[in-house]
Design a protein around this motif. Structure first.
Motif, mmCIF file in Angstrom:
data_model
loop_
_atom_site.group_PDB
_atom_site.id
_atom_site.type_symbol
_atom_site.label_atom_id
_atom_site.label_comp_id
_atom_site.label_asym_id
_atom_site.label_seq_id
_atom_site.Cartn_x
_atom_site.Cartn_y
_atom_site.Cartn_z
ATOM 1 N N GLU A 135 -3.070 87.119 58.741
ATOM 2 C CA GLU A 135 -2.859 85.853 57.866
ATOM 3 C C GLU A 135 -1.692 85.111 58.065
ATOM 4 N N THR A 136 -0.604 85.647 58.295
ATOM 5 C CA THR A 136 0.843 84.915 58.637
ATOM 6 C C THR A 136 0.815 84.249 60.097
ATOM 7 N N MET A 137 0.085 84.946 60.826
ATOM 8 C CA MET A 137 -0.010 84.163 62.294
ATOM 9 C C MET A 137 -0.865 83.106 62.132
ATOM 10 N N GLY A 140 0.763 80.497 60.203
ATOM 11 C CA GLY A 140 1.630 79.686 61.383
ATOM 12 C C GLY A 140 1.087 78.844 62.538
ATOM 13 N N THR A 200 5.891 81.035 65.409
ATOM 14 C CA THR A 200 4.655 81.006 64.739
ATOM 15 C C THR A 200 4.700 81.829 63.482
ATOM 16 N N ALA A 243 7.154 80.639 60.945
ATOM 17 C CA ALA A 243 6.285 79.308 60.308
ATOM 18 C C ALA A 243 5.442 79.752 59.118
ATOM 19 N N GLY A 244 4.622 81.096 59.524
ATOM 20 C CA GLY A 244 3.720 81.549 58.803
ATOM 21 C C GLY A 244 4.407 82.107 57.582
ATOM 22 N N LEU A 245 5.465 82.663 57.902
ATOM 23 C CA LEU A 245 6.236 83.507 56.540
ATOM 24 C C LEU A 245 6.886 82.274 55.766
ATOM 25 N N MET A 251 3.883 81.714 53.576
ATOM 26 C CA MET A 251 3.500 82.405 52.820
ATOM 27 C C MET A 251 4.632 82.573 51.457
#
Lengths: 248, 248
Positions: free
Chosen positions: A231-233, A236, B232, B235-237, B240
């Motif tokens: 989900e994080t990827m 991102g 990436t 950015a995802g973190l 979140m």
DNA sequence: ACCTGAACACCGTTCAAGT
DNA sequence: ACCTGAACACCGTTCAAGT
């Protein structure tokens, strides 16, 4: 030594019961190899043991699958082939990647000993080329092009397969006796000054996170973290897509 | 056989020139092992060759480092120790993770043969515990707590180390002669109907992306994609973290 | 404490020979 | 086409014995 011969005889008898009357097929060799790997681990796989389990001489294996490296590559192939992809266009790109990730982890998780070294073993084949092509289609559909497409593609495959091999890897030192005790001791000795964060979260992280676990993903899966990583990827990548939309 | 003895004699002479007059230290054994691995690859590492290169009998190695698994674990440890971390608090959490990622990849990239199986070999040690603790501090500082902390921690380490081992892994089938030719042929046979996306991007992706390359990260690094992957993930973190800020 | 010398059981691979 | 039987070179590991 007579013991080995007995085992061979029994296996040969089993083999004679096969439809074609006992002639070995390449697929049978691969199945036996995978069974041996699952049962005793990758290190225990030997051409001689495999031959024994099939009621056959070692040289026979070589006739069917070439050498040991090729054998392993073909076994990996076989496992890899059972990864299930969604049809391109049936679902949004984010869902397609999610499906790839969970299917890959499920398939590899059935053969943890293989999963550990899997990244070293990916061979060109119909199905690996297909996976590569489908993923590229999906990412093009999402709007990634050129150099950006290359990087996103690598990000998706590198994180998914890299993670899986890390999760199911065995700790080498594990072969020793009191490894677990030693580890637990080291963790408990963690002082407030030297390792404060570990100390604060000891119950939360002990044997549950990378570098602080003493059993591998075989016995202690990390599904929650894997899903979160995916989900994080994806989140991102969505952000990257937004940034890309703006004029540079 | 006399050849081996000659080599041993020469190595023994070298050894005699050492400060302490020829007594072997554990560190020397590990250095020699790492040199052998870098020179000839992981598969070529054997206790007997290592002993030869040190001008010593195989049993001597056992006295110094235990068995082969322990040897490998200790060599990995040694390499792992040279990963450089930023001071916690000196930089924002995003920069800290970036620093971890690039340092880890640089260090492992110096020993690609080791990097491939590295995830299997991480052992508990002062420096691995330190890395774990610092990362946890940094993530706590960013605002991650509890179960979320566990998942983020695993995401960071799993993607970074998983990727690195995937990047530097060798293809097993590579040991065969015309593997490259076979691969190139398979790629060129890619038809417009079966593999359209690969066909469209052939020059862009050939030997540059996972599953479509015939040399490993040793000869063809994937630095650009690695950096992109790290960005990436970060950015995802961040996203979140935003989601987490809202009341659930 | 550190190393020798030899042994044991096992391994991958090859090859002539059989059927 | 498929498999046997034996051989070759190499391996990890152990152990009594030396110094």
């Amino acid at each position: 030594m007579t013991e080995v011969n007995e085992r061979r005889e029994r296996a040969r008898a089993d083999r004679a019961a096969f439809p074609d009357g006992g002639s070995l097929s390449g697929a049978q060799v691969l199945d036996a190899a995978l069974a041996l790997i699952d049962r005793e681990g990758m290190d225990a796989l030997s051409m001689r043991k495999l031959a024994d389990s099939l009621g056959v001489y070692p040289a026979t294996i070589y006739w069917h699958v070439g050498n040991k490296n090729q054998l392993i590559a073909k076994v990996c192939q076989r496992v890899f082939d059972s990864i299930e992809l969604a049809e391109v266009g049936d679902v949004p790109w984010t869902a397609w990647i999610r499906q790839l990730a969970t299917s890959a982890r499920t398939v590899m998780g059935r053969h943890p000993s293989l999963a550990a070294g899997f990244t070293s073993t990916i061979q060109v084949s119909a199905s690996s080329l297909t996976l590569a092509d489908r993923l590229m289609q999906v990412l093009e559909g999402a709007g990634f092009r050129g150099e950006r497409l290359v990087m996103v593609y690598n990000t998706v495959l590198g994180t998914i397969f890299g993670w899986i091999s890390a999760e199911f890897a065995t700790e080498l030192a594990n072969s020793d006796s009191d490894w677990t005790a030693e580890y637990a001791a080291a963790l408990n000795e963690a002082s407030d000054e030297e390792l404060p964060a570990i100390r604060r979260n000891l119950l939360l992280v002990a044997n549950r996170v990378f570098m602080l676990r003493w059993t591998s993903g075989r016995t202690t899966p990390m599904e929650g973290s894997f899903d979160f990583m995916v989900e994080t990827m994806i989140a991102g990548l969505e952000r990257m897509l937004e940034r890309d939309d703006r004029p540079l």
